[in-house]
Design an enzyme around this catalytic site. Structure first.
Site, PDB file in Angstrom:
ATOM      1  N   CYS A   2       0.809  -1.217   0.000  1.00 48.86           N
ATOM      2  CA  CYS A   2       0.000   0.000   0.000  1.00 48.86           C
ATOM      3  C   CYS A   2       0.844   1.270   0.000  1.00 48.86           C
ATOM      4  O   CYS A   2       2.063   1.240   0.145  1.00 48.86           O
ATOM      5  CB  CYS A   2      -0.976   0.056   1.181  1.00 48.86           C
ATOM      6  N   ARG A  50      -4.579   0.930  -1.665  1.00 55.03           N
ATOM      7  CA  ARG A  50      -4.435  -0.422  -1.146  1.00 55.03           C
ATOM      8  C   ARG A  50      -3.981  -1.425  -2.192  1.00 55.03           C
ATOM      9  O   ARG A  50      -4.521  -1.483  -3.301  1.00 55.03           O
ATOM     10  CB  ARG A  50      -5.763  -0.918  -0.560  1.00 55.03           C
ATOM     11  N   ALA A  52      -4.132  -5.232  -1.895  1.00 54.70           N
ATOM     12  CA  ALA A  52      -4.748  -6.195  -0.980  1.00 54.70           C
ATOM     13  C   ALA A  52      -3.924  -7.472  -0.912  1.00 54.70           C
ATOM     14  O   ALA A  52      -3.737  -8.158  -1.919  1.00 54.70           O
ATOM     15  CB  ALA A  52      -6.171  -6.499  -1.422  1.00 54.70           C
ATOM     16  N   GLY A  79       2.364  -1.884   4.587  1.00 55.41           N
ATOM     17  CA  GLY A  79       3.277  -2.934   5.017  1.00 55.41           C
ATOM     18  C   GLY A  79       2.568  -4.164   5.523  1.00 55.41           C
ATOM     19  O   GLY A  79       1.402  -4.412   5.199  1.00 55.41           O
ATOM     20  N   GLY A 378      16.329 -11.729  -0.802  1.00 53.91           N
ATOM     21  CA  GLY A 378      17.473 -11.975   0.074  1.00 53.91           C
ATOM     22  C   GLY A 378      18.201 -10.746   0.552  1.00 53.91           C
ATOM     23  O   GLY A 378      19.311 -10.853   1.093  1.00 53.91           O
TER      24      GLY A 378
END
Length: 613
Positions: A2, A50, A52, A79, A378
């Site tokens: 978001c 957003r 989702a 987040g 990573g």
């Protein structure tokens, strides 16, 4: 994931500013293509875009909470909270009731229960803002390692904020201006915490929260790296690293939308992919790698890339039974004007240092987004476990500067070779670098009685975790969000970072190699070839046609008397670079100044930036 935006002003009625907050919010559409939400009150306006991921049906934002018809708090959040299930269970035991399955609602109730102390309970990557109606106060928070960005600009009576600078700059109160310090941050690989390239704009520092009320703006730290004695022996340390990685990857696999891993064939991404496969079962993980069409056959080793990624990525995919896809890029697409426009729009500044890696990352993520919405990566393993060459180069270790800017590595981050000599003198980057280095060393935590070598290696690690990795996290976040793809970074989990930061260097490099501890913790998960492979960076094109296209663009810029970058360049040097023979193989570290000049011009044109020089 978001995107969030907002405006607080204690001198005016923002309930009438719906159009302005909507304009700010819509600049973040790529961060949240699925929905838009706007909420306004007298002194605050909040926006949300957003993407989702968890509870696709529920979890709409900004999310409000009221009790007895009295509004208590409103949240706009970007987040993921990876321990939201445990928090929800604890909150239920304390009498809280939930209407959705989302981590957003858990975060809002966590604040209502514990106030700002809730940050000490969060595991995740996040940037959020809560309007506390009980106190007429805005609280902005950024995660421990700064995985998710959050910017703000103070105004005479409040603040503007957003996930990206463009959200703030969309407000008429925010000038689009840079000065010498902004250019210094742009041209030198220092990434000073809180600083940005725009005058008056700040970035919430990782592990910090910012309070805004009628009395002003207060910045508070809630987390930072601490120096603690390490009491585990080698085998216990290896075992604990493995336990942490198992738990972290397990948590970060939670998603209600398709998920994958980014697999280069290096130790870090291979470990994440293998742990994901162990959790989900063989054949259940999708993995993606990237390279340039024909590069595997034409690959030539250079100073940092000793081998092509593709064979190693294939071997790992077969070893762990992932459903693997190779994304092959055409170098010509890297200079496609539309692609470069998307990259520039996402970055809000000239995308320095890595040249072609910016458009190639964007194209990779755009291709992945066709089948997946979430990817595990990573990032941060090299900074944490000591993977870069400067961790093992005696000259870099001894140098009183950022180790990646010493003679063995600095050419990869150079971008000022074509700048006007007068401007270079005015910038005085050497002095700026000395100041920033001194600040970083001064804030580093100390462990009393620590041997000199361990103290110095702790400093090197601290610099990498608080300065260098931020540039990589920014690059990954910006390019993934430009493609509406959420990228998670297990090695940035603050529990792992806290633990490994305090492991003595002799233990981190117990077998005399880079990332010894990580290799030992994952040795049963990976093929021998990958365990023995030397660190290799993200691939860069070696196609001379790419460099020729850049030279052609530079000639166009130099012929345009109105090009805003012209007064900033040494025109003789620029003409020479535009006319040089790029040779049979183009090296990324030979293109830095060329890339910077072109991106700087594009940025000045696209954003109508005012220069205070």
């Amino acid at each position: 994931m978001c995107g969030i935006a907002g405006w607080v002003d204690f001198s005016r009625d923002l309930s009438k500013e719906h159009a302005t907050i909507q304009a700010m919010t819509r600049t973040l559409k790529n961060r949240g293509p699925d929905a838009e939400g706007i909420w306004t009150a007298r002194h605050v306006a909040l926006g949300h875009r957003r993407l989702a991921i968890i509870d696709v049906i529920g979890g709409a934002q900004p999310m409000e909470f009221s009790e007895l018809d009295k509004q208590l708090a409103v949240l706009t959040f970007s987040g993921e909270i990876f321990n939201f299930r445990e928090l929800r269970a604890e909150l239920r035991s304390r009498g809280h009731h939930f209407q959705t399955r989302s981590d957003t609602e858990v975060l809002l109730h966590s604040y209502l229960e514990w106030g700002t102390a809730c940050v000490h309970r969060l595991m995740g990557m996040y940037a959020f803002a809560i309007w506390d109606a009980r106190r007429d106060e805005l609280v902005m928070v950024r995660d421990h390692m700064g995985v998710k960005p959050l910017f703000y600009m103070e105004t005479p009576h409040g603040v503007l904020f957003g996930s990206e600078p463009k959200a703030i700059l969309a407000n008429p109160m925010a000038p689009c201006r840079t000065d010498l310090d902004g250019l210094r941050e742009m041209f030198d690989m220092v990434k000073t915490p809180e600083e940005t390239v725009y005058v008056g704009m700040r970035e919430v520092r990782p592990g910090h929260l910012v309070r805004v009320n009628a009395n002003g703006v207060v910045n508070q730290r809630y987390w930072s790296l601490e120096a603690r004695p390490h009491t585990d022996d080698l085998q216990a340390t290896i075992g604990h690293v493995r336990e942490l990685l198992e738990d972290i990857v397990y948590r970060e696999l939670n998603s209600d939308v398709p998920l994958c891993t980014l697999l280069s064939g290096g130790l870090d991404s291979s470990a994440v992919t293998a742990l994901a496969a162990k959790n989900l079962g063989r054949g259940q993980v999708r993995s993606f790698s990237v390279d340039f069409a024909g590069a595997e056959d034409r690959f030539q080793a250079d100073a940092v890339r000793g081998s092509a990624d593709a064979p190693f990525a294939r071997e790992v995919a077969e070893f762990v039974s992932s459903r693997h896809t190779e994304i092959l890029l055409d170098s010509a697409n890297l200079v496609d004007p539309a692609v470069r426009a998307e990259v520039l729009y996402a970055t809000d500044r000239p995308p320095a240092y890595w040249g072609d890696m910016w458009p190639s990352l964007y194209l990779l993520f755009r291709a992945i987004r066709m089948t997946s919405t979430v990817a595990l990566s990573g990032e941060s393993a090299d900074e944490l476990f000591g993977g870069y060459r400067w961790f093992h180069n005696p000259n870099a270790i001894k140098a009183e500067t950022f180790p990646w800017l010493t003679s063995g590595s600095s050419r990869y981050f150079g971008g000022i070779g074509l700048l006007d000599r007068g401007l270079v003198e005015k910038l005085d980057l050497a002095e700026y670098r000395r100041q920033r280095y001194s600040e970083a060393i001064a804030e580093m935590p100390q462990l009393p009685g620590e041997p000199d070598q361990d103290r110095r290696m702790r400093q090197i690690t601290y610099l990498n975790l608080t300065r260098f990795v931020q540039t990589l996290l920014d690059r990954k976040d910006l390019m993934s969000m430009a493609a509406s793809l959420e990228v998670r970074v297990p090695f940035c989990d603050h529990r792992l970072v806290e633990y490994v930061f305090n492991v003595p260097w002799q233990m981190k490099s117990f077998d005399g190699r880079e990332k010894s501890l990580l290799r030992a913790a994952t040795t049963d998960l990976l093929p021998t070839s990958v365990l023995e492979r030397v660190k290799t960076p993200y691939p860069a094109t070696q196609d001379p046609g790419y460099e020729a296209a850049l030279q052609s663009e530079l000639r166009e810029v130099l012929s345009d008397m109105n090009a805003p970058v012209r007064p900033l360049l040494d025109l003789d040097k620029a003409q020479a670079v535009a006319a040089r023979d790029s040779g049979a193989v183009s090296r990324a570290y030979d293109r830095g100044s060329l890339e910077m000049a072109l991106w700087l011009n594009r940025w000045l044109v696209a954003n109508d930036v005012m220069l205070d020089l």
